[in-house]
Design a protein around this motif. Structure first.
Motif, mmCIF file in Angstrom:
data_model
loop_
_atom_site.group_PDB
_atom_site.id
_atom_site.type_symbol
_atom_site.label_atom_id
_atom_site.label_comp_id
_atom_site.label_asym_id
_atom_site.label_seq_id
_atom_site.Cartn_x
_atom_site.Cartn_y
_atom_site.Cartn_z
ATOM 1 N N ALA A 68 46.061 35.886 50.129
ATOM 2 C CA ALA A 68 45.022 35.469 51.073
ATOM 3 C C ALA A 68 45.530 35.496 52.515
ATOM 4 N N LEU A 69 44.586 35.789 53.430
ATOM 5 C CA LEU A 69 44.791 35.602 54.864
ATOM 6 C C LEU A 69 43.920 34.431 55.287
ATOM 7 N N ARG A 70 44.528 33.492 56.037
ATOM 8 C CA ARG A 70 43.796 32.292 56.404
ATOM 9 C C ARG A 70 43.634 32.184 57.916
ATOM 10 N N ALA A 71 42.787 31.259 58.334
ATOM 11 C CA ALA A 71 42.272 31.237 59.706
ATOM 12 C C ALA A 71 43.328 30.958 60.769
ATOM 13 N N PHE A 72 44.280 30.081 60.484
ATOM 14 C CA PHE A 72 45.265 29.697 61.495
ATOM 15 C C PHE A 72 46.590 30.391 61.198
ATOM 16 N N PRO A 73 46.931 31.423 61.987
ATOM 17 C CA PRO A 73 48.115 32.244 61.683
ATOM 18 C C PRO A 73 49.417 31.592 62.143
ATOM 19 N N LEU A 74 49.644 30.351 61.726
ATOM 20 C CA LEU A 74 50.854 29.635 62.136
ATOM 21 C C LEU A 74 51.683 29.249 60.918
ATOM 22 N N GLY A 75 51.979 30.235 60.083
ATOM 23 C CA GLY A 75 52.808 29.975 58.915
ATOM 24 C C GLY A 75 52.257 30.633 57.674
ATOM 25 N N GLY A 76 52.471 29.988 56.538
ATOM 26 C CA GLY A 76 52.038 30.507 55.255
ATOM 27 C C GLY A 76 52.674 29.693 54.150
ATOM 28 N N TYR A 77 52.335 29.998 52.900
ATOM 29 C CA TYR A 77 52.908 29.244 51.789
ATOM 30 C C TYR A 77 52.774 30.024 50.492
ATOM 31 N N VAL A 78 53.589 29.588 49.505
ATOM 32 C CA VAL A 78 53.550 30.141 48.151
ATOM 33 C C VAL A 78 53.354 28.995 47.172
ATOM 34 N N ARG A 79 52.470 29.167 46.196
ATOM 35 C CA ARG A 79 52.263 28.188 45.128
ATOM 36 C C ARG A 79 52.763 28.789 43.820
ATOM 37 N N LEU A 80 53.768 28.127 43.230
ATOM 38 C CA LEU A 80 54.340 28.604 41.979
ATOM 39 C C LEU A 80 53.793 27.796 40.811
ATOM 40 N N GLY A 81 53.576 28.469 39.699
ATOM 41 C CA GLY A 81 53.108 27.794 38.502
ATOM 42 C C GLY A 81 54.096 26.737 38.033
ATOM 43 N N GLY A 82 53.573 25.648 37.466
ATOM 44 C CA GLY A 82 54.409 24.597 36.904
ATOM 45 C C GLY A 82 54.902 23.574 37.897
#
Length: 445
Positions: A68-82
């Protein structure tokens, strides 16, 4: 004309704002990409990889992962299962993997930060390649050379009429006539030349330079805000008149008193730039192997192999420098400590650095980006909840005890750590704003 200038000014401001956004993307997205790549390598279910924060602007799902690309381009993240309350039992989740794989996934983010810093600085160093032994690749600011108009990229053709055939020739000329004016013939980057006299400066204590200016034998021409002398009130253009009661008639007189009492506290007397007298105690520190006198410039023949080696070893030097800086703050060597004018900084401070570095040019911007990438990687390795280092500690403890922790309790600790981290960042943001508003932010003084 005014309208055109306003337009150009607005475009320049937009460019610097874009540089701030680019910095955060350059710091955070590769970091999260490191976690993402290692998780994919070991077959961990990656639920989401987002660039930016806030509302979703675009997304797609591939192989079970939401991109995904999100509205505020000041970073990002990863969600891992478990790793979320409703997801602990994911058969391909993070916690189902062997300890060494989990460690590598957690280390992947900081490792990529180090790689980014290496790539950026290698690019910077490659721009410095030259076969000119007199080309200035670094200049202290302030310093006698800087005061006389020399700048990085200029080339020293001769000193006192002697041509420069090797970078060491300048140091030899300084050593042959310590503290005395030397005639420098300099070629600008545009091809023009000029000749100027420069007197070398004497290191009197950590990061403090004095030189003879006019009839003043010990005018302060260089001063680090983190030095003991600065903490005691010494400032640029102050004049040292005596040290431990010994009158100063030449810049080298200070060195003589220091040499007689190495490492001991010395009483400096003199006058501030406004004419008011001062009496302060300073404990000099010396850098072993450093030249006694300094013009304030560094020249170097720099090859492609030198550039590559410097880029690859940059993380080591940056780690040592950051570690030393943290120790100096923690041990009280820096006035004000962690929240003082030269203390820790956060996103607002980073933005300010990026804004000003972008104004100075591409090279300063890339250097700042590389240093901040290193700082982010090292910070994430701290053994604190909500950081990669805290999760690494959990993995190691589980390996030692032979069984996992209760995931709900672990998550509660991680949430508490996150709240504490947010509170700390808010406090740091407050002090960053205060420093900038009062002109105390490093680089503004």
């Amino acid at each position: 004309m005014s309208t055109l200038q306003d337009l150009l000014g607005a475009l320049a401001t937009l460019g610097r704002m874009a540089a701030i956004v680019a910095l955060f993307l350059l710091l955070v997205v590769p970091h999260e990409g490191g976690h993402f790549a290692m998780a994919k390598l070991f077959g961990v279910h990656v639920r989401e990889f987002s660039v930016g924060m806030g509302a979703r602007l675009w997304s797609t799902v591939r192989s079970g992962t939401l991109y995904a690309l999100r509205a505020f381009p000041l970073g990002g993240y990863v969600r891992l299962g478990g790793m979320e309350p409703d997801d602990y039992e994911d058969p391909n989740g993070f916690h189902t993997k062997p300890a060494y794989q989990r460690l590598l996934i957690l280390l992947g983010g900081p490792a990529v930060n180090f790689i980014v810093a290496t790539v950026l600085m290698t690019g910077v160093y490659l721009t410095q390649i030259n076969d000119d032994p007199g080309k200035i690749v670094g200049i202290a600011q302030p310093s006698p050379a800087y005061a006389q108009g020399l700048r990085p990229g200029d080339s020293i053709q001769s000193v006192d009429g002697r041509p420069i055939h090797a970078s060491d020739d300048i140091r030899k000329a300084e050593a042959a006539r310590p503290g005395q004016p030397l005639s420098f013939q300099v070629r600008r980057q545009d091809g023009s030349t000029f000749t100027t006299p420069i007197s070398s400066a004497l290191v009197i204590s950590s990061d403090v330079l004095v030189a003879r200016i006019d009839d003043d034998p010990a005018r302060v021409v260089g001063l680090d805000p983190t030095s003991p002398a600065y903490a005691q009130g010494l400032r640029l253009n102050d004049s040292v008149r005596s040290v431990d009661g010994n009158p100063i008639r030449a810049a080298d007189d200070i060195r003589g008193v220091e040499a007689a009492r190495p490492g001991q506290s010395l009483t400096f007397q003199g006058r501030h730039q406004d004419g008011s007298p001062f009496t302060i105690s300073i404990t000099p520190t010396f850098i072993k192997g450093a030249p006694l006198y300094q013009i304030g410039i560094r020249t170097q023949v720099f090859s492609a192999s030198d550039a590559l080696l410097s880029g690859v070893t940059f993380p080591l030097g940056a780690t040592a420098a950051i570690g030393q800086g943290v120790w100096q703050v923690a041990s009280g060597q820096v006035p004000g400590g962690f929240l003082g004018p030269s203390g820790v900084s956060g996103p607002i401070g980073f933005s300010y650095l990026a804004y000003n570095a972008a104004s100075a040019g591409v090279t300063p911007y890339l250097v700042i980006a590389a240093l901040l990438s290193m700082a982010l990687g090292l910070t994430n390795l701290l053994p604190l909840p909500a950081l990669d280092g805290g999760r690494i500690i959990v993995v190691l403890l589980e390996k030692v005890r032979g069984r996992p922790f209760d995931r709900e309790r672990e998550m509660a600790v991680q949430r508490a750590g996150l709240l504490a981290l947010i509170a700390l960042m808010a406090l740091i943001a407050f002090f960053d704003v205060q420093r900038i508003a009062t002109g105390q932010f490093p680089g503004m003084r």
